[in-house]
Write a protein that holds these residues in place. Structure first.
Motif: not given
Length: 593
Positions: A371-383
């Motif tokens: 997180p401190s190095r600019g990387v995102r966490l894509y929390v993928q959730i499907i309906e």
């Protein structure tokens, strides 16, 4: 006359003497210059050499800048494709390069990508359990005795028929040829900045050596393409590992073209979703409830999944040079978790299973340096994993992630396809099949109106449920207008309207904010019927004659049928309107009855 300190070239002379005076004066001046040059000739030579080198470098850079990688592609595109090409460039720029793309069919396979000229159904339906896979070029060109249904089933068949070495060679050849440096260059020309790379869980298969070192601990994960069994379906499913050193080289190529990458764990051991990308399809998913069947058999598959997620985080943390350049844009720990478990009664996965798993992988991502190095966490959730997504997920999400996290590195990632929504999809006019929000020959005004109603409603709902400062993404969308490629629209004007409406809605080209859209997918040369709706490379005009690649490189067997589901009625899955204030969910995969 005005006095001078040196003799001028022109003097007041008698007529007839002017020329001689000029010549003598000029000669004396040149002699003086020559003396000065002689005195400083070494410095003059050095300066001249430097200027010559500088000019040469400038010419070389100029040649590189106008090489075919930049201008040549556009020169080869004309007509409708040229309009599409410029459309993508325009929207990439207008949305700050947020028109992104997936590299589907590369490091995580789906059978319909490789179905040859007879492939017909997007995301092969359950009434076609034999699958549509006809090839895997360049080594496995067909014709095969029977089609293949999923990556794990194909590897298993190659292993039993021709051995591990041949199976590994087939997958190495596919991976090294399906995406090349040219693809990265083409994305740069289009102005695209982000690429999502779906990965098989087998990239970190060596993590399973703690369960069974004999099976999973003997290959070199940096350089080997090893054939390993699925830890649950150990006799039916095998996977080919992805050498991490080779993948790092691919990421470096992406970095050289200024691209940023989202690494997406697209499937899990035992199958975490009911789809052809699961690696185990058409076998039922076992990831959420079962234990491994290798080693002592006492480890839950969910725990194995967390080992794999943790390995992904640790590996990315080691990519210092790529992190410094900003190449690693984000991670997705699991794709479409428990997809279709809700319509199937939650028999193999519950809503709590999904949410608790996300909480677990989030915790070690949160504690990492990413997180401190600019990387995102894509929390993928499907309906399709929830009875009522809108009532359950937003509140949970806002309780699980802080305001700061949701505004800096946690990204709510959803998928959206109009193809499976009977009120928003399009189909050819001649069909009598029920459904269809429009026909391909309707007026552009009518089609545009219908699509704007559907897509902007979804975007509005997204913005309402996950408002700013939440980061949002649609990590899969397409131009496919129908899950049956034979019925889908291929009109250039219709597809362009679909593209522009999606990007306008997801890009939200105004002060409200952005929903980051990743097109599914980049190229599909061995599924020609799907190219108009599912290949951004094809839509942009950059695919060239890729539609002909199936000729001789993907030869279908005698088992092929143009309409393998003849007489079977397709029921497009719908849910209660209570699940969404904006109508039925349009991303649902087809169920057949």
């Amino acid at each position: 006359m005005r006095g001078v300190s040196s003799e001028p070239i022109f003097q007041d002379l008698q007529p007839g003497e002017t020329r001689l005076a000029r010549r003598g004066s000029f000669t004396r001046s040149m002699t003086a210059v020559a003396e000065q040059v002689k005195r400083y000739r070494k410095k003059i030579f050095i300066i001249g050499a430097f200027i010559g080198i500088l000019v040469g470098v400038m010419i070389l850079v100029g040649l590189i800048r106008v090489s075919p990688a930049d201008s040549g592609f556009a020169d080869l595109i004309c007509g409708e494709d040229k309009v599409n090409y410029k459309d993508i460039q325009h929207y990439s720029q207008a949305t700050h390069n947020l028109v992104a793309v997936n590299f589907g069919g590369w490091l995580c396979l789906e059978d319909w990508f490789f179905s040859g000229p007879v492939g017909r159904y997007v995301s092969t339906p359950p009434n076609l359990p034999q699958g549509q896979g006809a090839c895997l070029p360049p080594l496995l060109t067909g014709p095969l005795d029977k089609p293949w249904a999923s990556e794990g089933e194909l590897v298993n068949r190659l292993l039993k028929d021709k051995g591990a070495s041949y199976a590994a060679d087939v997958f190495k050849a596919h991976r090294e040829s399906f995406i090349s440096r040219e693809d990265y260059k083409q994305l740069k020309v289009l102005g695209i900045k982000s690429v999502r790379i779906p990965l098989s869980w087998a990239i970190f298969a060596d993590e399973l050596k703690r369960i069974d070192p004999e099976i999973y601990g003997k290959h070199d994960p940096e350089y080997d393409t090893a054939i390993v069994p699925d830890p649950f379906y150990k006799d039916e499913i095998h996977m080919a590992t992805v050498p991490r050193s080779w993948l790092r080289d691919q990421l470096t190529m992406a970095a050289e073209e200024g691209l940023r990458v989202v690494l997406d764990m697209h499937n899990m051991p035992g199958g975490s979703s009911d789809g052809t990308y699961s690696g185990i399809w058409p076998l039922p998913p076992k990831f959420w409830k079962e234990k491994v069947k290798v080693g002592k058999g006492d480890v839950a598959l969910r725990q194995v999944g967390l080992w794999l997620n943790d390995a992904l985080v640790r590996w990315v943390e080691s990519l210092d040079d790529l992190l410094e350049k900003g190449t690693i844009w984000g991670l997705c720990m699991i794709n479409e978790p428990a997809h279709l478990s809700a319509p199937e009664g939650h028999s193999w996965a519950t809503e709590d299973d999904v949410l608790s798993y996300i909480e677990a992988y989030t915790e070690f991502f949160r504690k990492s340096t990413l997180p401190s190095r600019g990387v995102r966490l894509y929390v993928q959730i499907i309906e399709t994993a929830f009875d009522n997504f809108n009532a359950r997920v937003p509140d949970w999400y806002h309780a699980t992630f802080s305001d700061e996290e949701r505004g800096t590195w946690a990204v709510m990632a959803r998928h959206y396809y109009t193809a499976w929504n009977p009120q928003c999809n399009g189909l050819i006019q001649s069909t009598k099949i029920a459904g269809g929000g429009y026909t391909c020959d309707d007026t552009i005004e009518k089609i545009t109106g219908r699509l704007r109603d559907c897509i902007f409603s979804f975007a509005g709902e997204f913005d309402q449920l996950f408002p700013k400062p939440d980061l949002r993404a649609v990590t899969e969308w397409s131009l496919g207008t129908n899950p049956d490629a034979n019925l889908a629209c291929s009109n250039a004007d219709v597809l362009r309207v679909l593209f522009e409406t999606n990007v306008n809605a997801f890009g939200l080209l105004h002060e409200k904010g952005l929903i980051e859209p990743f097109f599914w997918t980049w190229r599909m040369p061995f599924g020609p019927k799907f190219q108009p709706g599912w290949s951004l490379k094809y839509f942009s005009g950059m695919a060239g004659d890729e539609s002909l690649d199936s000729n001789g490189r993907c030869v279908v067997g005698t088992w092929a049928k143009e309409n393998p589901l003849a007489g079977v009625a397709m029921a497009l899955a719908e849910v209660s309107p209570a699940n969404s204030t904006f109508g039925p969910r349009s991303h649902l995969k087809p169920r057949l009855v």
